[in-house]
Structure formats: C-alpha cells, structure tokens
Design an enzyme around this catalytic site. Structure first.
Site, PDB file in Angstrom:
ATOM      1  N   SER A 140     -31.171 -19.176  21.539  1.00 30.76           N
ATOM      2  CA  SER A 140     -30.530 -17.999  20.945  1.00 30.76           C
ATOM      3  C   SER A 140     -29.924 -17.158  22.049  1.00 30.76           C
ATOM      4  O   SER A 140     -30.402 -17.167  23.187  1.00 30.76           O
ATOM      5  CB  SER A 140     -31.559 -17.161  20.172  1.00 30.76           C
ATOM      6  N   TYR A 153     -39.257 -11.701  20.586  1.00 32.33           N
ATOM      7  CA  TYR A 153     -38.301 -12.788  20.343  1.00 32.33           C
ATOM      8  C   TYR A 153     -37.494 -13.056  21.601  1.00 32.33           C
ATOM      9  O   TYR A 153     -37.233 -14.229  21.937  1.00 32.33           O
ATOM     10  CB  TYR A 153     -37.395 -12.411  19.175  1.00 32.33           C
TER      11      TYR A 153
END
Length: 256
Positions: A140, A153
């Site tokens: 990501s 995250y």
C-alpha cells in the site's frame, strides 16, 4: 520446430480471495486461463467464487502454521504453482498512537506481515523448483507515507514492503521474480467498513467527493498484467493511485 513449453498453464495461489482485490484478482486470472487456488477464511464465499470462475477453493487462515501446511499439501497434490499472489491483509482502527489498541495492531501485523511471511516461506521451495517462480505482494502507499490515525497500518505495510524488498534480493539467484503493487485510494466493499468496526458512515468518509477512486478490478488488472509479463520482465514496484490522488497529501474532492 519451436521448443515445447514445459509449463503450458500458469497456476497461482491467490490469498484474500473472498472479497475485494483478492477476489477480483482470482477472477481476472481465472478468466485469463490460469489455474487459480483461491484462498481465504470464508469457505462460503470461496464456494461461490469457484462455481462462477472454476477456481479451486481452499479455506485457510494464512497466519496459522497448520492451515498453511494443509494448503501447501492441497496445492502440491494438484500439481503445484508457479505464482504466489499475496493479497490477504487489512487495516483495523484509525486511532492515534496514543490511543492504540493492542488487538488492532496485533491483527494488522499478523494479517499483513506474519501471514505474508508464513505462506511465502511455505511455497518458496516449490517456486524455486519451478525455475520461473513469481511472488507478488500487494502492499500500500500507506507503507510509503504515514498519516494521522494510520500508525498501525503504516507500520504493518512498511514492514510488508521491507519484507518484499529483502525477498527480491534473496531469491534472485533462484530466478524468482518478486513484484510489489502499492495501491492508493481503492474503494472496495469491505476494507474501510472493517477498519471502522462496521460503521458505514465512517467507512464512506475516505471516498467522500471523490468521483473515481480505484476499484478492486482496476488493481486486479494491474496484478494480472504484472504476472502475465514475460518472466524476465520484473515490474519491481507499481504505485497506482486514482488521478484525483496526486499524492498522499493531495486528494481532490467534489469533482463533477
């Protein structure tokens, strides 16, 4: 006479195949003629996917050593693979670090980092033996640039990215191609909803006013392109964002 291709059909394990990008990738590869082992925890969704695409469903939690071993045995018995597509992962919570919840961080580190490590470790001997193996890890842009409320995250995806970079260096002598796909803003049915604990209003906020965020299908097309390229062609890192997201800190909202 042209030489016979010793590997006439590509075969892949695709994790996270019960929803979102993982499901879309499994569908895209199956439609392209690949033999696909669709892996996720939810057997009911995998059964539906198998019925619609011909994929081979294998219900497994990739963070569990015994279930990874059982998955490997199923794939070996069915002829093996040349490609591992690691898409399983996810985010949980949007707390600042000062309010971080252990269980949220545990989930993110297990799902994104330990799961990727365990399944890759299990399949590396098979990929090495094949001679032209590929590992594709979906990370990501959260692993590139941190943001408020994203520390867990960010940490998980940065660690998964570091794992991927080290893997490329370690496995090149075995002719294993290691690809990293780093999506930005992707609107899928479950990602934000799961992250926000099922609160649909909060889950829609990241996409508010953005006319065309990326879809799971957009990312699946890129995954398919990367693994279908000739094996000597390695798209090491593919950063993909919607046009409206010029950078992590610049997202245009309110488009017509």
């Amino acid at each position: 006479m042209l030489p016979t291709n010793p590997h006439p059909q590509h075969a892949a394990v695709v994790t996270g195949a019960s929803s979102g990008i993982g499901e879309a990738a499994a569908r895209t590869l199956a439609a392209a003629g690949w033999k696909v082992f669709a892996v996720a925890r939810r057997a009911d969704r995998l059964a539906k996917l198998a019925q619609e695409t011909g994929a081979i469903p294998v219900a497994a939690d990739i963070t569990d050593d015994a279930q990874v071993a059982a998955l490997l045995a199923v794939v070996e018995a069915a002829g093996g693979i040349d490609t591992l597509v690691n898409i399983a992962g996810g985010a949980r919570g949007a707390d600042y670090l000062a309010e971080a919840k252990n269980e949220d961080w545990d989930f993110m580190l297990q799902a994104n980092v330990m799961g990727t490590m365990k399944i890759t470790r299990a399949f590396l001997p098979m990929l090495r033996a094949h001679g032209e193996g590929t590992v594709l890890n979906l990370t990501s842009t959260a692993g590139l640039v941190s943001y408020e409320g994203g520390s867990g995250y960010n940490a998980a995806k940065a660690a998964q990215r570091a794992l991927t970079q080290a893997l490329r260096l370690e496995e090149v002598e075995y002719n294993i191609r290691v690809i990293e796909v780093l999506p930005g803003l992707v609107q899928t049915e479950e990602f934000a909803l799961r992250r926000m604990g099922g609160d649909r209003e909060l889950a829609q906020k990241p996409y508010a006013g953005v006319a065309k965020p990326l879809t799971a299908g957009d990312v699946a097309d890129i995954v398919s392109y990367a693994v279908n390229a000739p094996h000597h062609v390695n798209l090491d890192e593919i950063v993909v964002r919607p046009v409206a997201q010029a950078a992590a800190h610049k997202l245009i909202r309110g488009q017509a």
